[in-house]
Structures are given as structure tokens and as C-alpha cells.
Design a protein around this motif. Structure first.
Motif, mmCIF file in Angstrom:
data_model
loop_
_atom_site.group_PDB
_atom_site.id
_atom_site.type_symbol
_atom_site.label_atom_id
_atom_site.label_comp_id
_atom_site.label_asym_id
_atom_site.label_seq_id
_atom_site.Cartn_x
_atom_site.Cartn_y
_atom_site.Cartn_z
ATOM 1 N N LEU A 257 0.832 -1.208 0.000
ATOM 2 C CA LEU A 257 0.000 0.000 0.000
ATOM 3 C C LEU A 257 0.868 1.261 0.000
ATOM 4 O O LEU A 257 0.575 2.224 -0.712
ATOM 5 C CB LEU A 257 -0.937 -0.002 1.208
ATOM 6 C CG LEU A 257 -1.905 1.174 1.317
ATOM 7 C CD1 LEU A 257 -2.778 1.289 0.077
ATOM 8 C CD2 LEU A 257 -2.764 1.034 2.556
ATOM 9 N N THR A 258 1.933 1.252 0.770
ATOM 10 C CA THR A 258 2.832 2.408 0.820
ATOM 11 C C THR A 258 3.474 2.642 -0.542
ATOM 12 O O THR A 258 3.558 3.791 -1.006
ATOM 13 C CB THR A 258 3.908 2.204 1.902
ATOM 14 O OG1 THR A 258 3.259 2.042 3.169
ATOM 15 C CG2 THR A 258 4.858 3.386 1.972
ATOM 16 N N LEU A 259 3.914 1.576 -1.205
ATOM 17 C CA LEU A 259 4.505 1.724 -2.534
ATOM 18 C C LEU A 259 3.487 2.246 -3.545
ATOM 19 O O LEU A 259 3.823 3.064 -4.414
ATOM 20 C CB LEU A 259 5.101 0.392 -2.992
ATOM 21 C CG LEU A 259 6.366 -0.037 -2.236
ATOM 22 C CD1 LEU A 259 6.749 -1.459 -2.589
ATOM 23 C CD2 LEU A 259 7.518 0.927 -2.510
ATOM 24 N N LYS A 260 2.239 1.805 -3.434
ATOM 25 C CA LYS A 260 1.186 2.330 -4.322
ATOM 26 C C LYS A 260 0.978 3.815 -4.078
ATOM 27 O O LYS A 260 0.867 4.599 -5.018
ATOM 28 C CB LYS A 260 -0.131 1.586 -4.094
ATOM 29 C CG LYS A 260 -0.170 0.219 -4.714
ATOM 30 C CD LYS A 260 -1.510 -0.448 -4.462
ATOM 31 C CE LYS A 260 -1.513 -1.875 -4.955
ATOM 32 N NZ LYS A 260 -2.785 -2.552 -4.675
ATOM 33 N N ARG A 261 0.923 4.192 -2.815
ATOM 34 C CA ARG A 261 0.717 5.613 -2.487
ATOM 35 C C ARG A 261 1.895 6.462 -2.972
ATOM 36 O O ARG A 261 1.696 7.578 -3.465
ATOM 37 C CB ARG A 261 0.519 5.784 -0.986
ATOM 38 C CG ARG A 261 -0.821 5.289 -0.519
ATOM 39 C CD ARG A 261 -0.995 5.467 0.963
ATOM 40 N NE ARG A 261 -2.355 5.116 1.346
ATOM 41 C CZ ARG A 261 -2.705 4.705 2.537
ATOM 42 N NH1 ARG A 261 -1.801 4.586 3.489
ATOM 43 N NH2 ARG A 261 -3.960 4.410 2.805
ATOM 44 N N LEU A 262 3.111 5.948 -2.836
ATOM 45 C CA LEU A 262 4.284 6.676 -3.314
ATOM 46 C C LEU A 262 4.238 6.824 -4.832
ATOM 47 O O LEU A 262 4.576 7.891 -5.362
ATOM 48 C CB LEU A 262 5.559 5.958 -2.877
ATOM 49 C CG LEU A 262 5.890 6.069 -1.386
ATOM 50 C CD1 LEU A 262 6.902 5.007 -0.979
ATOM 51 C CD2 LEU A 262 6.401 7.461 -1.053
ATOM 52 N N ALA A 263 3.816 5.777 -5.528
ATOM 53 C CA ALA A 263 3.707 5.840 -6.990
ATOM 54 C C ALA A 263 2.656 6.855 -7.412
ATOM 55 O O ALA A 263 2.882 7.638 -8.341
ATOM 56 C CB ALA A 263 3.381 4.456 -7.549
ATOM 57 N N ALA B 187 5.667 17.411 4.736
ATOM 58 C CA ALA B 187 5.368 17.510 3.307
ATOM 59 C C ALA B 187 5.237 16.119 2.686
ATOM 60 O O ALA B 187 4.358 15.890 1.849
ATOM 61 C CB ALA B 187 6.468 18.305 2.595
ATOM 62 N N LEU B 188 6.091 15.191 3.110
ATOM 63 C CA LEU B 188 6.006 13.817 2.618
ATOM 64 C C LEU B 188 4.675 13.194 3.009
ATOM 65 O O LEU B 188 3.993 12.584 2.192
ATOM 66 C CB LEU B 188 7.165 12.982 3.163
ATOM 67 C CG LEU B 188 7.175 11.502 2.789
ATOM 68 C CD1 LEU B 188 7.251 11.316 1.280
ATOM 69 C CD2 LEU B 188 8.341 10.799 3.481
ATOM 70 N N GLU B 189 4.282 13.377 4.259
ATOM 71 C CA GLU B 189 3.005 12.832 4.729
ATOM 72 C C GLU B 189 1.845 13.419 3.946
ATOM 73 O O GLU B 189 0.912 12.702 3.565
ATOM 74 C CB GLU B 189 2.834 13.097 6.223
ATOM 75 C CG GLU B 189 1.592 12.470 6.806
ATOM 76 C CD GLU B 189 1.512 12.578 8.306
ATOM 77 O OE1 GLU B 189 0.745 11.802 8.892
ATOM 78 O OE2 GLU B 189 2.208 13.430 8.897
ATOM 79 N N ALA B 190 1.898 14.718 3.685
ATOM 80 C CA ALA B 190 0.820 15.361 2.932
ATOM 81 C C ALA B 190 0.715 14.783 1.525
ATOM 82 O O ALA B 190 -0.390 14.576 1.014
ATOM 83 C CB ALA B 190 1.057 16.869 2.867
ATOM 84 N N GLN B 191 1.842 14.493 0.897
ATOM 85 C CA GLN B 191 1.815 13.944 -0.462
ATOM 86 C C GLN B 191 1.386 12.484 -0.475
ATOM 87 O O GLN B 191 0.605 12.072 -1.323
ATOM 88 C CB GLN B 191 3.189 14.069 -1.120
ATOM 89 C CG GLN B 191 3.531 15.485 -1.500
ATOM 90 C CD GLN B 191 4.831 15.563 -2.279
ATOM 91 O OE1 GLN B 191 5.302 14.584 -2.835
ATOM 92 N NE2 GLN B 191 5.405 16.744 -2.332
ATOM 93 N N VAL B 192 1.894 11.704 0.466
ATOM 94 C CA VAL B 192 1.620 10.266 0.470
ATOM 95 C C VAL B 192 0.197 9.961 0.907
ATOM 96 O O VAL B 192 -0.446 9.063 0.374
ATOM 97 C CB VAL B 192 2.635 9.521 1.367
ATOM 98 C CG1 VAL B 192 2.254 8.064 1.553
ATOM 99 C CG2 VAL B 192 4.033 9.631 0.779
ATOM 100 N N VAL C 36 -1.093 4.640 -10.908
ATOM 101 C CA VAL C 36 0.114 3.837 -10.716
ATOM 102 C C VAL C 36 0.771 3.541 -12.059
ATOM 103 O O VAL C 36 1.989 3.515 -12.172
ATOM 104 C CB VAL C 36 -0.220 2.528 -9.961
ATOM 105 C CG1 VAL C 36 0.915 1.540 -10.026
ATOM 106 C CG2 VAL C 36 -0.563 2.842 -8.512
ATOM 107 N N ARG C 37 -0.018 3.343 -13.089
ATOM 108 C CA ARG C 37 0.533 3.013 -14.395
ATOM 109 C C ARG C 37 0.896 4.252 -15.216
ATOM 110 O O ARG C 37 1.411 4.128 -16.316
ATOM 111 C CB ARG C 37 -0.434 2.120 -15.153
ATOM 112 C CG ARG C 37 -0.321 0.703 -14.629
ATOM 113 C CD ARG C 37 -1.533 -0.116 -14.841
ATOM 114 N NE ARG C 37 -1.371 -1.445 -14.284
ATOM 115 C CZ ARG C 37 -1.473 -1.749 -13.011
ATOM 116 N NH1 ARG C 37 -1.707 -0.817 -12.137
ATOM 117 N NH2 ARG C 37 -1.320 -2.979 -12.583
ATOM 118 N N GLY C 38 0.623 5.436 -14.691
ATOM 119 C CA GLY C 38 1.026 6.668 -15.353
ATOM 120 C C GLY C 38 0.284 6.972 -16.630
ATOM 121 O O GLY C 38 0.841 7.541 -17.558
#
Length: 100
Positions: free
Chosen positions: A40-46, A62-67, A84-86
Motif C-alpha cells: 500500500l505504501t509503494l502504491k501511495r508513493l507511486a 510535506a512527505l506525509e501530505a503527499q503520500v 500507478v501506471r502513469g
């Protein structure tokens, strides 16, 4: 009851380890979270468009706000899948119409 959020130090560790080629299960073991939390974290980062190395000026807040933007709001899996697939916005519009 919603789960407690992962610490930003752990988010950074997940991203760093993934960039180093470590498997999801091994990342979970090293960071001390569940494998599902790593996924889930990797999906949110993507979705947030974040890659390693993170900008040095990116604070934890700022990281928390983006993720975690949109967490707690109902979002369809289609939108997450597209992000995720852009896929570009025009393509996203066409893809979304196929599933309506």
C-alpha cells in the motif's frame, strides 16, 4: 477502526529499500510492518510520483501530505490503477468510461 499510519521514517525506508531491489516481504521484515503495508505504501508513493532519492528539502510533514492525500476519502481502484501506471489524463478519461 482505521489502522495507524506508518511513520515517515518507515515510508522513506520502504522507498529506499525498494529502489535497492529488495523484495516486498524482505522490506516488511526489515522495516517491521506487514507486507500489505509495504504494498500500500509503494502504491501511495507511486500515485504521489515520488521516487528514491527523495528531495533533501522534503520534510516529513510535506512527505506525509503527499503520500496520504485523499486517505479516508473513497477512491475507486480504477483511479489508483490508472495513476500507478502513469496513464495520461485523456487516456484516463477514455479508460474510465469503459468501466462505467
Amino acid at each position: 477502526m482505521p489502522a495507524e499510519r506508518i511513520a515517515m521514517r518507515q515510508v522513506r525506508d520502504v522507498l529506499r529499500l525498494k529502489a535497492a531491489g529488495v523484495s516486498g516481504n524482505e522490506i516488511a521484515r526489515r522495516v517491521g510492518v506487514a507486507s500489505s503495508t509495504v504494498r500500500l505504501t509503494l502504491k501511495r508513493l507511486a500515485v504521489a510520483g515520488l521516487n528514491w532519492p527523495l528531495p533533501s528539502e522534503l520534510t516529513d510533514a510535506a512527505l506525509e501530505a503527499q503520500v496520504f492525500t485523499g486517505v479516508g476519502k473513497k477512491q475507486g481502484y480504477l483511479l489508483i490503477w490508472i495513476a500507478v501506471r502513469g496513464i495520461s489524463a485523456p487516456s484516463m478519461h477514455r479508460a474510465g468510461r469503459q468501466f462505467l
